[in-house]
Design an enzyme around this catalytic site. Structure first.
Site, PDB file in Angstrom:
ATOM      1  CD  GLU A 100       8.813  -5.572 -31.397  1.00  0.00           C
ATOM      2  OE1 GLU A 100       9.121  -6.131 -33.067  1.00  0.00           O
ATOM      3  OE2 GLU A 100       9.305  -7.375 -30.892  1.00  0.00           O
ATOM      4  CB  CYS A 113       0.126  -9.003 -26.103  1.00  0.00           C
ATOM      5  SG  CYS A 113       1.789  -9.612 -25.221  1.00  0.00           S
ATOM      6  CB  CYS A 120      13.222  -9.193 -20.399  1.00  0.00           C
ATOM      7  SG  CYS A 120      12.734 -10.238 -18.319  1.00  0.00           S
ATOM      8  CB  CYS A 124      13.227 -17.400 -20.348  1.00  0.00           C
ATOM      9  SG  CYS A 124      11.918 -16.594 -19.169  1.00  0.00           S
ATOM     10  CB  CYS A 127      12.297 -15.128 -24.365  1.00  0.00           C
ATOM     11  SG  CYS A 127      11.994 -13.597 -23.927  1.00  0.00           S
ATOM     12  N   GLY A 165       9.556  -7.656 -21.203  1.00  0.00           N
ATOM     13  CA  GLY A 165      10.062  -7.341 -19.370  1.00  0.00           C
ATOM     14  C   GLY A 165       8.950  -8.306 -19.199  1.00  0.00           C
ATOM     15  CD  GLU A 166       8.315 -10.455 -14.558  1.00  0.00           C
ATOM     16  OE1 GLU A 166       8.191 -11.996 -15.172  1.00  0.00           O
ATOM     17  OE2 GLU A 166       6.936 -10.067 -13.604  1.00  0.00           O
ATOM     18  CB  SER A 197       1.920 -12.768 -17.887  1.00  0.00           C
ATOM     19  OG  SER A 197       3.601 -12.987 -18.370  1.00  0.00           O
ATOM     20  CB  SER A 219       5.952 -17.785 -17.140  1.00  0.00           C
ATOM     21  OG  SER A 219       5.604 -16.833 -18.550  1.00  0.00           O
ATOM     22  CG  LEU A 220       4.900 -24.132 -14.469  1.00  0.00           C
ATOM     23  CD1 LEU A 220       5.322 -23.683 -12.958  1.00  0.00           C
ATOM     24  CD2 LEU A 220       3.595 -24.987 -14.203  1.00  0.00           C
ATOM     25  CG  HIS A 221       6.915 -22.176 -19.698  1.00  0.00           C
ATOM     26  ND1 HIS A 221       5.730 -21.965 -20.207  1.00  0.00           N
ATOM     27  CD2 HIS A 221       7.602 -20.681 -19.483  1.00  0.00           C
ATOM     28  CE1 HIS A 221       5.651 -20.495 -20.389  1.00  0.00           C
ATOM     29  NE2 HIS A 221       6.804 -19.515 -20.357  1.00  0.00           N
ATOM     30  CG  HIS A 295       5.354 -19.155 -31.252  1.00  0.00           C
ATOM     31  ND1 HIS A 295       4.753 -20.165 -32.265  1.00  0.00           N
ATOM     32  CD2 HIS A 295       5.384 -19.028 -30.459  1.00  0.00           C
ATOM     33  CE1 HIS A 295       3.383 -19.533 -31.848  1.00  0.00           C
ATOM     34  NE2 HIS A 295       3.193 -19.216 -30.399  1.00  0.00           N
ATOM     35  CB  CYS A 338       4.119 -16.527 -27.041  1.00  0.00           C
ATOM     36  SG  CYS A 338       4.601 -17.238 -25.201  1.00  0.00           S
TER      37      CYS A 338
END
Ligand code: SF4
Length: 349
Positions: A100, A113, A120, A124, A127, A165-166, A197, A219-221, A295, A338
């Site tokens: 997508e 995006c 992936c 995570c 996700c 994906g990364e 990212s 991507s810290l979080h 989300h 996201c």
């Protein structure tokens, strides 16, 4: 099997021309047709010799495909579904995998995006893509095709590698795509229109910092390593502390922007202890923090904090001189926000 020329760099096309006895300048002409004029067939490349067009038709293809489905959000965000079935993929058992791309209009900005992998490997926990597992890399052609084949292609102001994906787990293809986007023989975009990212695959990130001036988003979080590892297993292999230490050494580098993505989860990383730790680990790094409200997504136990908690967190960061924004939620109703990209077809209306 035909060779896909879309996504090849000028030097790769020059090598192909030399191999086949075509003039060197034909490589530049191919770039002009594919990347500047955006044609989708070799027959449209009218300044190439008839013999060369004949050979290209017999041996090569242009991997341009258009979205198979479009969903439009009430806020104007659009989600495009691309079929990334790839005959050449050795892992492909005749399955079709979809990825997508999300078009996000916002005032003067028109951002796309894009995805770089089918699924992936990073896993995570918050996700939807990560929960699907990994089904293969996208080629440079499949990455670029998303940019060239959405209806808004010619109006895009920015591209972010923040979809499925990364990016640094598929570095060669992502780097080829960056070359096509920024080289004078390609789209000639400023690298500052592009953000890559990553969860922070430090050695590959070091390479990207050397080879491209694009913006970087980490991507810290969560600023606490053990808590971060609970939601992002890659913390164990690539601790974010090492990533930040490496970025601090590169801090002077060009005009690139470094940002930290921080999704706020209710009760997990949204109190002032976490805010204080975030301030501490970012000391000495010129960066921006993008706060993102989680989300709610199917199959995850996580919840979003209240508006008040988010405001308090943001206020704390600002008081401690952190340049901090709260990213507006876009496309949530069509699962385009996201962390919600699944690469699945929407049920018929
Ligand atoms: Fe992969 Fe990004 Fe999802 Fe993590 S958040 S699983 S890196 S797509």
């Amino acid at each position: 099997m035909k060779r896909d020329l879309f996504g090849l760099t000028l030097s790769e096309l020059q090598a192909l021309c030399a191999e086949q006895g075509f003039p060197k300048f034909a490589a530049k002409q191919l770039c002009d047709w594919m990347y500047k004029k955006g044609v989708t067939t070799f027959d449209e490349m009218t300044n190439l010799s008839l013999a060369m067009r004949g050979w290209l038709n017999g041996h090569c293809l242009l991997g341009r495909t258009f979205p198979v489905q479009t969903q439009t959000s009430v806020d104007g965000t659009k989600k495009y579904l691309f079929d990334c079935h790839n005959e050449a993929d050795v892992n492909n058992r005749g399955e079709h995998h979809f990825v997508e791309s999300v078009f996000i209009p916002s005032g003067e900005r028109a951002t796309l995006c894009i995805s770089c992998q089918k699924g992936c490997k990073m896993g995570c926990r918050f996700c939807v893509t990560g929960q699907q597992g990994f089904h293969g890399h996208l080629s440079a052609s499949q990455i670029l095709n998303q940019i060239f084949s959405v209806p808004e292609s010619e109006t895009l102001t920015n591209v972010v590698f923040m979809g499925m994906g990364e990016p640094l787990d598929n570095y060669d293809a992502v780097y080829s795509a960056l070359e096509v986007l920024t080289a004078p023989w390609g789209l000639a975009w400023s690298p500052h229109r592009i953000t890559v990212s990553t969860v922070g695959i430090t050695p590959v990130l070091a390479r990207l910092l050397e080879e491209s001036d694009c913006h970087i988003a980490i991507s810290l979080h969560n600023a606490y390593p053990t808590e971060r590892a609970d939601i992002m297993p890659m913390e164990k292999a690539y601790p974010v502390a090492a990533t930040l230490a490496m970025l601090k050494r590169y801090n002077w580098y060009g005009q690139r922007r470094i940002s930290m993505e921080y999704i706020l989860f209710k009760g997990l990383n949204d109190d002032l202890t976490h805010a204080a730790e975030l301030v501490r680990i970012l000391q000495g790094l010129h960066c921006r923090v993008n706060l993102i409200r989680f989300h709610a997504s199917p199959g995850t136990p996580f919840r979003a904090p209240s508006d008040e908690t988010i405001a308090t967190f943001q206020e704390y960061l600002k008081r401690h001189d952190i340049n901090c924004t709260l990213r507006a939620s876009r496309g949530e109703d069509i699962m385009a926000a996201c962390g919600l990209l699944a690469g699945t077809q929407a049920p018929p209306a």
